[in-house]
Scaffold this motif. Structure first.
Motif, short mmCIF file in Angstrom:
data_model
loop_
_atom_site.label_atom_id
_atom_site.label_comp_id
_atom_site.label_asym_id
_atom_site.label_seq_id
_atom_site.Cartn_x
_atom_site.Cartn_y
_atom_site.Cartn_z
N PRO B 44 0.82 -1.21 0.00
CA PRO B 44 0.00 0.00 0.00
C PRO B 44 0.85 1.26 0.00
O PRO B 44 2.03 1.22 0.35
N ASN B 45 0.22 2.38 -0.37
CA ASN B 45 0.90 3.66 -0.31
C ASN B 45 1.30 3.96 1.13
O ASN B 45 0.54 3.67 2.04
N GLY B 46 2.48 4.49 1.32
CA GLY B 46 2.93 4.80 2.67
C GLY B 46 3.49 3.58 3.39
O GLY B 46 3.90 3.66 4.54
N GLY B 47 3.51 2.43 2.72
CA GLY B 47 4.01 1.21 3.35
C GLY B 47 5.53 1.16 3.40
O GLY B 47 6.09 0.35 4.13
N GLY B 48 6.19 1.99 2.60
CA GLY B 48 7.65 2.06 2.68
C GLY B 48 8.38 1.55 1.45
O GLY B 48 9.60 1.37 1.49
N LYS B 49 7.66 1.34 0.33
CA LYS B 49 8.33 0.85 -0.88
C LYS B 49 9.43 1.82 -1.33
O LYS B 49 10.57 1.41 -1.58
N THR B 50 9.06 3.08 -1.39
CA THR B 50 10.03 4.08 -1.86
C THR B 50 11.19 4.22 -0.88
O THR B 50 12.33 4.44 -1.29
N THR B 51 10.89 4.07 0.43
CA THR B 51 11.96 4.17 1.44
C THR B 51 13.00 3.06 1.24
O THR B 51 14.21 3.32 1.31
N ILE B 52 12.52 1.84 0.96
CA ILE B 52 13.48 0.75 0.71
C ILE B 52 14.28 1.03 -0.57
O ILE B 52 15.50 0.85 -0.60
N LEU B 53 13.59 1.53 -1.60
CA LEU B 53 14.30 1.87 -2.85
C LEU B 53 15.39 2.89 -2.59
O LEU B 53 16.51 2.76 -3.09
N ARG B 54 15.06 3.91 -1.83
CA ARG B 54 16.04 4.98 -1.58
C ARG B 54 17.21 4.44 -0.77
O ARG B 54 18.35 4.91 -0.92
N THR B 55 16.94 3.45 0.09
CA THR B 55 18.03 2.80 0.82
C THR B 55 18.92 2.03 -0.15
O THR B 55 20.16 2.11 -0.09
N LEU B 56 18.27 1.28 -1.06
CA LEU B 56 19.05 0.51 -2.04
C LEU B 56 19.89 1.44 -2.92
O LEU B 56 21.03 1.15 -3.27
N LEU B 57 19.30 2.59 -3.28
CA LEU B 57 19.99 3.54 -4.15
C LEU B 57 21.12 4.27 -3.42
O LEU B 57 21.94 4.93 -4.04
N GLY B 58 21.11 4.17 -2.07
CA GLY B 58 22.14 4.86 -1.31
C GLY B 58 21.79 6.31 -1.03
O GLY B 58 22.62 7.09 -0.58
N GLN B 59 20.53 6.69 -1.30
CA GLN B 59 20.13 8.08 -1.04
C GLN B 59 19.90 8.32 0.44
O GLN B 59 20.05 9.44 0.92
N ILE B 60 19.47 7.27 1.16
CA ILE B 60 19.40 7.39 2.62
C ILE B 60 20.13 6.20 3.23
O ILE B 60 20.18 5.12 2.63
N ALA B 61 20.70 6.40 4.42
CA ALA B 61 21.44 5.32 5.08
C ALA B 61 20.48 4.58 6.02
O ALA B 61 19.55 5.18 6.54
N PRO B 62 20.68 3.27 6.21
CA PRO B 62 19.83 2.54 7.15
C PRO B 62 19.96 3.14 8.56
O PRO B 62 21.04 3.60 8.94
N MET B 63 18.86 3.16 9.32
CA MET B 63 18.91 3.70 10.68
C MET B 63 19.44 2.65 11.64
O MET B 63 20.04 2.97 12.65
N SER B 64 19.15 1.38 11.33
CA SER B 64 19.77 0.30 12.10
C SER B 64 19.84 -0.93 11.20
O SER B 64 19.27 -0.95 10.11
N GLY B 65 20.52 -1.96 11.67
CA GLY B 65 20.68 -3.17 10.87
C GLY B 65 21.92 -3.11 10.01
O GLY B 65 22.67 -2.14 10.05
#
Lengths: 273, 249
Positions: B44-65
């Motif tokens: 669903p929208n807001g579920g975090g698909k884009t957030t995971i993509l941005r992590t994969l792209l290196g645009q944002i760093a993981p907060m933990s893990g």
């Protein structure tokens, strides 16, 4: 008309018109495709602050304006890229601050009544030899940079986020264009004035954009349009003793309207075939 | 392009959480992307698909893990349709060329230009290459952007909602290019439309605050629960559709 060319100030004015058209064609195209017309307006008015301070300190007005305009351009560029402030709000702040600082320092300058109309509307007939040297350098830098960095200029203007992912130095290119625009604007102020600078930097690229599918063509076409419009405006202003900057603006807007009608008719004709 | 023999690990996420400004959007995400991965992220929208993509792209760093990435991993990216300036003076050919990642990028060499020709042909855009990008239809434009994404010979291709606002024919035209590409690169496809992508990809991952990985492309009951209704289950054209259970919202 031709015999007027024996007067050096007329020749200088003509050379200025031609070089300014090249700068406007190249730098103006960058401003228009990056959708920074309003930013350019802000830089133009901020330059007035530099002019005022330079008068007060008794230093070179051109240098003062260039420094002030470049710093403003960089500040707006950085603030809007960080998204900490909306671009148009940042522009409005620097726009009004520049005008305020300029007028305050002019009033503080003892014994001097500045020719405000000259700054607002420019005068091509007061162009000096050193103005021509400066604009020649800026024109050369603009053209050479546009040739060498043609692709990054195009890519970063079209899709900055994608260009950044592809490893282009988007921030550097953006700042470099901002500073070159600021320098070009300051030289143009002398010729067409603060109020009318925007017309020579935005109308030719806007007309060229109606016909050019490639950025290369837009650079060249807007230079040609700027030459024709500003020469026509200058000649008419000289013949009828009217303000040159205002006449150039009217000539450019007239070209815009004619081209718009021409484009409209040619599209309709294509449809009817 | 060479076909891959032994799959290689490109990116590995282990118990990663990610988000913006201290706010966690997705957590406990564990996922391996290998060179033969062809996965759809749905949710669903807001579920975090884009957030995971941005992590994969290196645009944002993981907060933990933990996250490991192959050094110098080349990623091709097809962003969501957004507000491109459709009056911009750029031709389709130059849009594709703008995806170049290596070599002389200021003055591209003949081999690079040949690759542009090859890609334009692959995406059925040969005769549109000198048109300004704004003169293309939405579907043609997305295919041009797909060419731009793969121009640099990426090891991983990320497509973010590539068919939004597209008609079914254009959608099919885009999706039918992907199986061929997946022979040469890993593909991560984000979509809100589970029904259409299920027939295209090898595996599915549901993203809703966390990530549930399914090693098949079958739509299961649990998937629909995570996904939340409504789901478009009927497709037209060449893409096969899979309706495994009756589902009413």
């Amino acid at each position: 008309m031709i015999e007027l060319l024996q007067y050096p100030f007329v020749v200088r004015a003509l050379v200025m018109v031609l070089l300014l058209s090249v700068v406007a064609g190249f730098v103006g195209t960058c401003i228009v495709i990056r959708r920074q017309v309003f930013v350019a307006g802000g830089i133009t008015h901020a330059a007035f602050g530099g002019i005022g301070i330079a008068y007060f300190l008794g230093v070179s007005v051109t240098a003062g304006a260039m420094l002030f305009a470049s710093l403003t351009a960089l500040a707006i560029d950085i603030l809007s890229r960080r998204k900490s402030l909306r671009t148009d709000s940042a522009v409005a702040i620097f726009w009004s601050l520049g005008m305020a600082v300029g007028i305050i320092f002019m009033f503080l300058t003892p014994g001097y009544t500045p020719n405000l109309m000259g700054f607002m509307f420019g005068d091509l007939l007061t162009v000096t030899r050193s103005d021509l040297y400066i604009i020649s350098i800026i024109a050369a830098v603009a053209v050479i940079a546009a040739i060498i960095f043609y692709r990054p200029i195009m890519y970063t203007a079209f899709a900055p986020d994608f260009a950044k992912l592809s490893g282009w130095p988007v921030a550097f290119i953006s700042s470099a264009i901002a500073v070159v625009s600021a320098l070009a604007i300051v030289v143009a102020i002398k010729a067409v004035g603060i109020i009318l600078v925007l017309s020579i930097f935005t109308i030719p690229p806007t007309i060229a954009g109606m016909f050019a599918a490639k950025l290369k063509r837009m650079f060249i076409l807007s230079t040609i349009i700027a030459v024709v419009g500003s020469l026509a405006g200058f000649v008419v202003s000289f013949a009828y003793n009217l303000p040159s900057g205002a006449m150039i603006t009217v000539a450019l807007v007239a070209m815009f309207l004619i081209m718009k009608v021409f484009k409209y008719i040619s599209i309709r004709q294509k449809r009817n075939v | 392009m060479t076909e891959q023999s032994n799959p290689q690990q490109l990116i590995s996420l282990h118990n990663v959480s990610a988000g913006y400004e201290g706010r966690v959007v997705v957590s406990n995400v564990s996922l391996d992307i290998n060179s033969d991965t062809f996965v759809a992220f749905i949710g669903p929208n807001g579920g975090g698909k884009t957030t995971i993509l941005r992590t994969l792209l290196g645009q944002i760093a993981p907060m933990s893990g933990e996250m490991s990435r192959l050094p110098n991993l080349k990623i091709g990216y097809l962003p969501q349709i957004n507000d491109y300036d459709l009056q911009f003076p750029i031709t389709v050919r130059d849009v594709v060329l703008s995806g170049q990642l290596d070599g002389n990028r200021l003055f591209p060499k003949k081999a690079t230009l040949d690759r542009v020709d090859e890609l334009l042909h692959f995406a059925m855009l040969d005769n549109l290459q000198d048109r300004p990008i704004g003169a293309l239809s939405g579907g043609q434009r997305q295919r041009a952007f797909l060419c731009r994404a793969i121009m640099g010979n990426p090891q991983l291709l990320i497509l973010d909602e590539p068919v939004t606002y597209m008609d079914k024919v254009s959608e099919t035209n885009l999706y039918k290019l992907l199986p061929e590409l997946s022979k040469h690169m890993a593909i991560v496809l984000v979509s809100h439309d589970i029904g259409t992508v299920a027939g295209v990809v090898k595996t599915i991952a549901c993203v809703n605050r966390t990530l549930y990985y399914h090693p098949t492309n079958r739509i299961t009951d649990s998937m629909l629960k995570i996904y939340e209704c409504p789901v478009e289950l009927v497709t037209h054209g060449a893409v096969p559709h899979r309706v495994l259970i009756n589902h009413h919202s």
